[in-house]
Motif scaffolding. Sequence first.
Motif, PDB file in Angstrom:
ATOM      1  N   UNK A   1      66.259  11.157  56.856  1.00 59.14           N
ATOM      2  CA  UNK A   1      65.081  11.037  57.680  1.00 59.14           C
ATOM      3  C   UNK A   1      64.642   9.571  57.688  1.00 59.14           C
ATOM      4  N   UNK A   2      64.539   9.023  58.836  1.00 57.54           N
ATOM      5  CA  UNK A   2      64.183   7.617  58.992  1.00 57.54           C
ATOM      6  C   UNK A   2      62.705   7.506  59.352  1.00 57.54           C
ATOM      7  N   UNK A   3      62.000   6.607  58.649  1.00 59.01           N
ATOM      8  CA  UNK A   3      60.590   6.342  58.952  1.00 59.01           C
ATOM      9  C   UNK A   3      60.502   5.204  59.955  1.00 59.01           C
ATOM     10  N   UNK A   4      59.693   5.397  60.970  1.00 55.52           N
ATOM     11  CA  UNK A   4      59.515   4.382  61.990  1.00 55.52           C
ATOM     12  C   UNK A   4      58.030   4.001  62.010  1.00 55.52           C
ATOM     13  N   UNK A   5      57.714   2.756  61.703  1.00 57.35           N
ATOM     14  CA  UNK A   5      56.300   2.345  61.704  1.00 57.35           C
ATOM     15  C   UNK A   5      55.721   2.364  63.117  1.00 57.35           C
ATOM     16  N   UNK A   6      54.430   2.661  63.170  1.00 56.04           N
ATOM     17  CA  UNK A   6      53.720   2.656  64.453  1.00 56.04           C
ATOM     18  C   UNK A   6      52.961   1.347  64.647  1.00 56.04           C
ATOM     19  N   UNK A   7      53.382   0.345  63.935  1.00 58.86           N
ATOM     20  CA  UNK A   7      52.772  -0.976  64.038  1.00 58.86           C
ATOM     21  C   UNK A   7      53.871  -2.027  63.929  1.00 58.86           C
ATOM     22  N   UNK A   8      53.533  -3.209  64.361  1.00 60.84           N
ATOM     23  CA  UNK A   8      54.497  -4.310  64.325  1.00 60.84           C
ATOM     24  C   UNK A   8      54.003  -5.406  63.388  1.00 60.84           C
ATOM     25  N   UNK A   9      54.841  -6.390  63.169  1.00 58.31           N
ATOM     26  CA  UNK A   9      54.411  -7.554  62.385  1.00 58.31           C
ATOM     27  C   UNK A   9      53.244  -8.246  63.075  1.00 58.31           C
ATOM     28  N   UNK A  10      53.254  -8.264  64.386  1.00 57.14           N
ATOM     29  CA  UNK A  10      52.158  -8.874  65.149  1.00 57.14           C
ATOM     30  C   UNK A  10      50.854  -8.113  64.925  1.00 57.14           C
ATOM     31  N   UNK A  11      50.935  -6.783  64.817  1.00 57.11           N
ATOM     32  CA  UNK A  11      49.744  -5.980  64.545  1.00 57.11           C
ATOM     33  C   UNK A  11      49.161  -6.324  63.172  1.00 57.11           C
ATOM     34  N   UNK A  12      50.036  -6.480  62.198  1.00 59.29           N
ATOM     35  CA  UNK A  12      49.591  -6.843  60.851  1.00 59.29           C
ATOM     36  C   UNK A  12      48.949  -8.228  60.869  1.00 59.29           C
ATOM     37  N   UNK A  13      49.579  -9.160  61.554  1.00 57.81           N
ATOM     38  CA  UNK A  13      49.047 -10.520  61.664  1.00 57.81           C
ATOM     39  C   UNK A  13      47.669 -10.508  62.318  1.00 57.81           C
ATOM     40  N   UNK A  14      47.520  -9.744  63.404  1.00 58.50           N
ATOM     41  CA  UNK A  14      46.233  -9.653  64.114  1.00 58.50           C
ATOM     42  C   UNK A  14      45.170  -9.039  63.211  1.00 58.50           C
ATOM     43  N   UNK A  15      45.529  -7.998  62.476  1.00 57.29           N
ATOM     44  CA  UNK A  15      44.602  -7.355  61.553  1.00 57.29           C
ATOM     45  C   UNK A  15      44.103  -8.355  60.511  1.00 57.29           C
ATOM     46  N   UNK A  16      45.025  -9.098  59.915  1.00 54.40           N
ATOM     47  CA  UNK A  16      44.654 -10.080  58.895  1.00 54.40           C
ATOM     48  C   UNK A  16      43.806 -11.213  59.475  1.00 54.40           C
ATOM     49  N   UNK A  17      44.144 -11.672  60.657  1.00 51.65           N
ATOM     50  CA  UNK A  17      43.351 -12.724  61.313  1.00 51.65           C
ATOM     51  C   UNK A  17      41.939 -12.236  61.606  1.00 51.65           C
ATOM     52  N   UNK A  18      41.806 -10.994  62.056  1.00 49.86           N
ATOM     53  CA  UNK A  18      40.485 -10.424  62.327  1.00 49.86           C
ATOM     54  C   UNK A  18      39.661 -10.329  61.048  1.00 49.86           C
ATOM     55  N   UNK A  19      40.290  -9.930  59.947  1.00 47.67           N
ATOM     56  CA  UNK A  19      39.582  -9.845  58.661  1.00 47.67           C
ATOM     57  C   UNK A  19      39.145 -11.229  58.192  1.00 47.67           C
ATOM     58  N   UNK A  20      40.013 -12.219  58.350  1.00 47.93           N
ATOM     59  CA  UNK A  20      39.667 -13.593  57.951  1.00 47.93           C
ATOM     60  C   UNK A  20      38.518 -14.130  58.801  1.00 47.93           C
ATOM     61  N   UNK A  21      38.538 -13.833  60.093  1.00 41.02           N
ATOM     62  CA  UNK A  21      37.461 -14.283  60.979  1.00 41.02           C
ATOM     63  C   UNK A  21      36.140 -13.616  60.580  1.00 41.02           C
TER      64      UNK A  21
END
Length: 152
Positions: free
Chosen positions: A1-21
């Motif tokens: 069974x393969x897990x497929x994320x519903x987010x991308x590296x860009x999503x993670x980057x955007x999340x972190x940038x929003x938290x920093x802001x």
Amino acid sequence: MKLVPKFSKADIQKFLEDKMKALDTATLTRLKRIGETFVKNARENGNYTDMTGNLRNSIGYVILRDGEQLFQNFKKAARVKSDTTGANTAQRVALEVAASFPRGYVLIVVAGMDYAAAVESRGKDVITASSITAKNDLSKAVDAIKRSLARS
């Protein structure tokens, strides 16, 4: 069974940038509130006679982020009749001190007239009580931001 994320590296980057802001905004908002409260309290509650108005007008603050000046209050107090000597001196002193802090968030509060310490040495309060209050408020603000981050 393969897990497929519903987010991308860009999503993670955007999340972190929003938290920093959000963290940056919260930090600067609290520092500005503390600086404004410091100026108001010190000018209104100083228990000394200010003949020229320069000492009261020399009370101010500056906020830096990584050495860049973002906010300041060196406005001449409306009810004090004097020229801009006190405010100009406070700004000069604060910016001299600011040069020593090229990194991080910095709140510098000052009474810029060179005789402020002499007035305090005579038992008069120029900025001591307001500085203690600002320090306590800053500690509470840091704790609040830490709690907010822990909940995120």
